[in-house]
Scaffold this motif. Structure first.
Motif, PDB file in Angstrom:
ATOM      1  N   ALA A  60       0.827  -1.206   0.000  1.00  0.00           N
ATOM      2  CA  ALA A  60       0.000   0.000   0.000  1.00  0.00           C
ATOM      3  C   ALA A  60       0.865   1.261   0.000  1.00  0.00           C
ATOM      4  CB  ALA A  60      -0.931  -0.001   1.201  1.00  0.00           C
ATOM      5  N   LYS A  61       1.958   1.230   0.739  1.00  0.00           N
ATOM      6  CA  LYS A  61       2.859   2.378   0.775  1.00  0.00           C
ATOM      7  C   LYS A  61       3.411   2.679  -0.615  1.00  0.00           C
ATOM      8  CE  LYS A  61       6.931   4.126   3.274  1.00  0.00           C
ATOM      9  NZ  LYS A  61       7.975   3.804   4.290  1.00  0.00           N
ATOM     10  N   ILE A  62       3.719   1.627  -1.369  1.00  0.00           N
ATOM     11  CA  ILE A  62       4.210   1.802  -2.740  1.00  0.00           C
ATOM     12  C   ILE A  62       3.095   2.335  -3.641  1.00  0.00           C
ATOM     13  CG2 ILE A  62       5.036   0.570  -4.793  1.00  0.00           C
ATOM     14  CD1 ILE A  62       6.466  -1.372  -2.799  1.00  0.00           C
ATOM     15  N   LEU A  63       1.936   1.700  -3.596  1.00  0.00           N
ATOM     16  CA  LEU A  63       0.829   2.066  -4.482  1.00  0.00           C
ATOM     17  C   LEU A  63       0.385   3.504  -4.253  1.00  0.00           C
ATOM     18  CD1 LEU A  63      -1.247  -1.226  -4.151  1.00  0.00           C
ATOM     19  CD2 LEU A  63       0.186  -0.562  -6.089  1.00  0.00           C
ATOM     20  N   ASN A  64       0.388   3.946  -3.010  1.00  0.00           N
ATOM     21  CA  ASN A  64      -0.074   5.294  -2.682  1.00  0.00           C
ATOM     22  C   ASN A  64       0.828   6.387  -3.238  1.00  0.00           C
ATOM     23  OD1 ASN A  64      -2.499   4.826  -1.300  1.00  0.00           O
ATOM     24  ND2 ASN A  64      -1.430   4.387   0.625  1.00  0.00           N
ATOM     25  N   LYS A  65       2.017   6.029  -3.697  1.00  0.00           N
ATOM     26  CA  LYS A  65       2.936   7.016  -4.271  1.00  0.00           C
ATOM     27  C   LYS A  65       2.531   7.436  -5.680  1.00  0.00           C
ATOM     28  CE  LYS A  65       7.328   5.982  -3.987  1.00  0.00           C
ATOM     29  NZ  LYS A  65       8.572   5.167  -3.978  1.00  0.00           N
ATOM     30  N   TYR A  66       1.641   6.678  -6.316  1.00  0.00           N
ATOM     31  CA  TYR A  66       1.392   6.864  -7.741  1.00  0.00           C
ATOM     32  C   TYR A  66      -0.072   7.186  -8.037  1.00  0.00           C
ATOM     33  CZ  TYR A  66       6.021   4.833  -7.839  1.00  0.00           C
ATOM     34  OH  TYR A  66       7.352   4.606  -7.618  1.00  0.00           O
ATOM     35  N   PRO A  67      -0.332   7.832  -9.179  1.00  0.00           N
ATOM     36  CA  PRO A  67      -1.705   8.232  -9.550  1.00  0.00           C
ATOM     37  C   PRO A  67      -2.501   7.087 -10.183  1.00  0.00           C
ATOM     38  CG  PRO A  67      -0.178   9.036 -11.210  1.00  0.00           C
ATOM     39  CD  PRO A  67       0.674   8.398 -10.127  1.00  0.00           C
ATOM     40  N   LEU A  68      -2.574   5.976  -9.488  1.00  0.00           N
ATOM     41  CA  LEU A  68      -3.323   4.824  -9.987  1.00  0.00           C
ATOM     42  C   LEU A  68      -4.821   5.107  -9.947  1.00  0.00           C
ATOM     43  CD1 LEU A  68      -1.347   2.016  -8.140  1.00  0.00           C
ATOM     44  CD2 LEU A  68      -1.651   2.117 -10.630  1.00  0.00           C
ATOM     45  N   THR A  69      -5.535   4.597 -10.935  1.00  0.00           N
ATOM     46  CA  THR A  69      -6.993   4.688 -10.928  1.00  0.00           C
ATOM     47  C   THR A  69      -7.580   3.642 -10.002  1.00  0.00           C
ATOM     48  OG1 THR A  69      -7.018   5.542 -13.204  1.00  0.00           O
ATOM     49  CG2 THR A  69      -9.066   4.562 -12.383  1.00  0.00           C
ATOM     50  N   TYR A  70      -6.965   2.450  -9.983  1.00  0.00           N
ATOM     51  CA  TYR A  70      -7.506   1.370  -9.147  1.00  0.00           C
ATOM     52  C   TYR A  70      -6.481   0.261  -8.983  1.00  0.00           C
ATOM     53  CZ  TYR A  70      -8.110  -1.599 -13.301  1.00  0.00           C
ATOM     54  OH  TYR A  70      -7.883  -2.360 -14.424  1.00  0.00           O
ATOM     55  N   ILE A  71      -6.818  -0.664  -8.071  1.00  0.00           N
ATOM     56  CA  ILE A  71      -6.163  -1.971  -8.029  1.00  0.00           C
ATOM     57  C   ILE A  71      -7.238  -3.037  -8.235  1.00  0.00           C
ATOM     58  CG2 ILE A  71      -4.348  -1.173  -6.470  1.00  0.00           C
ATOM     59  CD1 ILE A  71      -5.807  -2.984  -4.296  1.00  0.00           C
ATOM     60  N   ASN A  72      -6.843  -4.169  -8.755  1.00  0.00           N
ATOM     61  CA  ASN A  72      -7.732  -5.326  -8.905  1.00  0.00           C
ATOM     62  C   ASN A  72      -7.183  -6.429  -8.003  1.00  0.00           C
ATOM     63  OD1 ASN A  72      -9.225  -7.554  -9.675  1.00  0.00           O
ATOM     64  ND2 ASN A  72      -8.900  -7.272 -11.869  1.00  0.00           N
ATOM     65  N   SER A  73      -7.994  -6.843  -7.035  1.00  0.00           N
ATOM     66  CA  SER A  73      -7.536  -7.806  -6.034  1.00  0.00           C
ATOM     67  C   SER A  73      -8.663  -8.814  -5.776  1.00  0.00           C
ATOM     68  CB  SER A  73      -7.204  -7.038  -4.743  1.00  0.00           C
ATOM     69  OG  SER A  73      -6.694  -7.870  -3.750  1.00  0.00           O
ATOM     70  N   ILE A  74      -8.431 -10.107  -6.044  1.00  0.00           N
ATOM     71  CA  ILE A  74      -7.120 -10.732  -6.232  1.00  0.00           C
ATOM     72  C   ILE A  74      -7.064 -11.493  -7.559  1.00  0.00           C
ATOM     73  CG2 ILE A  74      -6.735 -11.028  -3.750  1.00  0.00           C
ATOM     74  CD1 ILE A  74      -7.663 -14.010  -4.139  1.00  0.00           C
ATOM     75  N   ASN A  75      -5.863 -11.750  -8.006  1.00  0.00           N
ATOM     76  CA  ASN A  75      -5.672 -12.785  -9.015  1.00  0.00           C
ATOM     77  C   ASN A  75      -5.816 -14.134  -8.291  1.00  0.00           C
ATOM     78  OD1 ASN A  75      -5.018 -14.109 -11.400  1.00  0.00           O
ATOM     79  ND2 ASN A  75      -3.325 -12.704 -11.862  1.00  0.00           N
ATOM     80  N   SER A  76      -5.768 -15.208  -9.036  1.00  0.00           N
ATOM     81  CA  SER A  76      -5.934 -16.531  -8.420  1.00  0.00           C
ATOM     82  C   SER A  76      -4.827 -16.809  -7.395  1.00  0.00           C
ATOM     83  CB  SER A  76      -5.931 -17.622  -9.496  1.00  0.00           C
ATOM     84  OG  SER A  76      -4.736 -17.585 -10.245  1.00  0.00           O
ATOM     85  N   ILE A  77      -5.136 -17.681  -6.450  1.00  0.00           N
ATOM     86  CA  ILE A  77      -4.119 -18.123  -5.484  1.00  0.00           C
ATOM     87  C   ILE A  77      -3.186 -19.085  -6.207  1.00  0.00           C
ATOM     88  CG2 ILE A  77      -3.704 -19.403  -3.358  1.00  0.00           C
ATOM     89  CD1 ILE A  77      -6.315 -18.351  -2.279  1.00  0.00           C
ATOM     90  N   GLY A  78      -1.923 -18.737  -6.277  1.00  0.00           N
ATOM     91  CA  GLY A  78      -0.994 -19.449  -7.137  1.00  0.00           C
ATOM     92  C   GLY A  78      -0.571 -20.823  -6.626  1.00  0.00           C
ATOM     93  N   ASN A  79      -0.269 -21.660  -7.569  1.00  0.00           N
ATOM     94  CA  ASN A  79       0.373 -22.952  -7.301  1.00  0.00           C
ATOM     95  C   ASN A  79      -0.394 -23.842  -6.332  1.00  0.00           C
ATOM     96  OD1 ASN A  79       2.566 -22.571  -9.081  1.00  0.00           O
ATOM     97  ND2 ASN A  79       3.517 -21.214  -7.597  1.00  0.00           N
ATOM     98  N   ALA A  80      -1.685 -23.973  -6.606  1.00  0.00           N
ATOM     99  CA  ALA A  80      -2.502 -24.963  -5.904  1.00  0.00           C
ATOM    100  C   ALA A  80      -2.395 -26.298  -6.649  1.00  0.00           C
ATOM    101  CB  ALA A  80      -3.956 -24.503  -5.855  1.00  0.00           C
ATOM    102  N   LEU A  81      -2.864 -27.369  -5.998  1.00  0.00           N
ATOM    103  CA  LEU A  81      -2.808 -28.707  -6.595  1.00  0.00           C
ATOM    104  C   LEU A  81      -4.103 -29.447  -6.264  1.00  0.00           C
ATOM    105  CD1 LEU A  81      -0.675 -30.603  -8.075  1.00  0.00           C
ATOM    106  CD2 LEU A  81      -0.330 -31.632  -5.832  1.00  0.00           C
ATOM    107  N   PHE A  82      -4.708 -30.043  -7.272  1.00  0.00           N
ATOM    108  CA  PHE A  82      -5.926 -30.821  -7.047  1.00  0.00           C
ATOM    109  C   PHE A  82      -5.724 -32.223  -7.617  1.00  0.00           C
ATOM    110  CE2 PHE A  82     -10.238 -32.339  -7.703  1.00  0.00           C
ATOM    111  CZ  PHE A  82     -10.892 -31.883  -6.565  1.00  0.00           C
TER     112      PHE A  82
END
Length: 312
Positions: A178-200
């Protein structure tokens, strides 16, 4: 009743597809554009067309899905040409979203320069859940690199831009990102992408269910909703108000959508359930969300947006 404010734009409802689902071709994108969804996002584009990983690379699971798609897409020019023509048809509507996900940091920069120099005037989504160098984590788990990329990007990119993030699992990581993101004029964030490296594992065959990466893949659907809600809430309470949030993960019905909005999301992306049901899902979701709001006495999303209660 379902109108949602997103930066300087207003959408008729908060629903849209998650990039990668029902958006590969012009035909699929047109189906999204003519559906009940409030907006849509294009397939994450690379500079050149990609076939993606070998099949099977996506499988429905009892509570969601697992995939290792490998960014199959028809190349940035295919989607950019479509987007420029489509925005001319949709002049009275809030802009749609254009997704890029290069296979390297350098490719992401090149993709964004191409969009900056184009006539596309919509909102761009940069996927930071993308590969880095071998042996290193994906970009958004490398905090100094994320900061460096955003500094470079906003040195030339002047159009509305958001970033897609992977899930984080530690409060210290929410603070640091958040500290990094707040430095920039971003319109938005998209959260979340998939949870990585699962196994079924298929119990009938003792085998994994997707071919790439020996069965390791991104987990989506109902499995990930608690993690998605936590990430939406964590960033909503840490980011400056002008950075909006798209909530993605585990939205199957109106209650799931309501909870994402309650946590602070302003728009909602549907992935696994859209893959299972098709664009007709948006009509169902809008009706279910409207019914919940009516039952609770809300006339607009703004009345409950971000107002999650905690226990004293």
């Amino acid at each position: 009743m379902l109108a949602t404010n997103f930066g300087k734009f207003t959408y008729k409802n908060p629903f849209m597809n998650a990039s990668g689902v029902h958006c590969m071709t012009i035909e699929e994108l047109d189906e999204l554009a003519s559906s009940t969804a409030g907006s849509f996002v294009t397939k994450s584009a690379t500079l050149e067309a990609r076939a993606g990983n070998p099949e099977p690379r996506y499988t429905d699971l009892p509570l969601g899905s697992i995939n290792s798609m490998g960014l199959p897409n028809l190349g940035v020019d295919y989607y950019l040409d479509y987007a420029i023509k489509k925005q001319q048809e949709m002049t009275q509507q809030a802009p749609f979203f254009f997704s890029v996900a290069g296979m390297s940091v350098a490719e992401n920069i090149e993709l964004l320069k191409k969009i900056q120099e184009s006539d596309f005037e919509g909102i761009t989504e940069l996927n930071l859940s993308c590969p880095n160098v071998p042996g290193k984590p994906q970009v958004a788990y490398d905090f100094p690199l994320t900061d460096q990329i955003l500094e470079t990007v906003f040195g030339f990119f002047t159009k509305p831009l958001g970033v897609k993030l992977p899930p984080y699992f530690d409060l210290a990581h929410f603070d640091e990102m958040a500290k990094i993101l707040n430095k920039y004029p971003l319109t938005y964030i998209n959260s979340i992408n998939s949870i990585g490296n699962a196994l079924f594992i298929d119990p009938a065959t003792d085998s994994v269910v997707i071919k790439p990466k020996d069965g390791f893949g991104g987990l989506g659907g109902e499995y990930v909703k608690p993690t998605a809600l936590a990430n939406v809430r964590a960033f909503y309470t840490r980011l400056k108000p002008e950075i909006k949030i798209i909530g993605t993960g585990g939205i199957r019905n109106g209650q799931d959508a309501y909870e994402h909005l309650l946590c602070g999301a302003s728009m909602l992306q549907i992935g696994t359930e859209l893959q299972k049901e098709g664009p007709a899902i948006f009509e169902r979701l809008t009706k279910e969300l409207a019914a919940i709001m009516k039952e609770k006495g809300y006339q607009s999303i703004s009345e409950f947006h971000g107002k999650l209660k905690t226990i004293d």
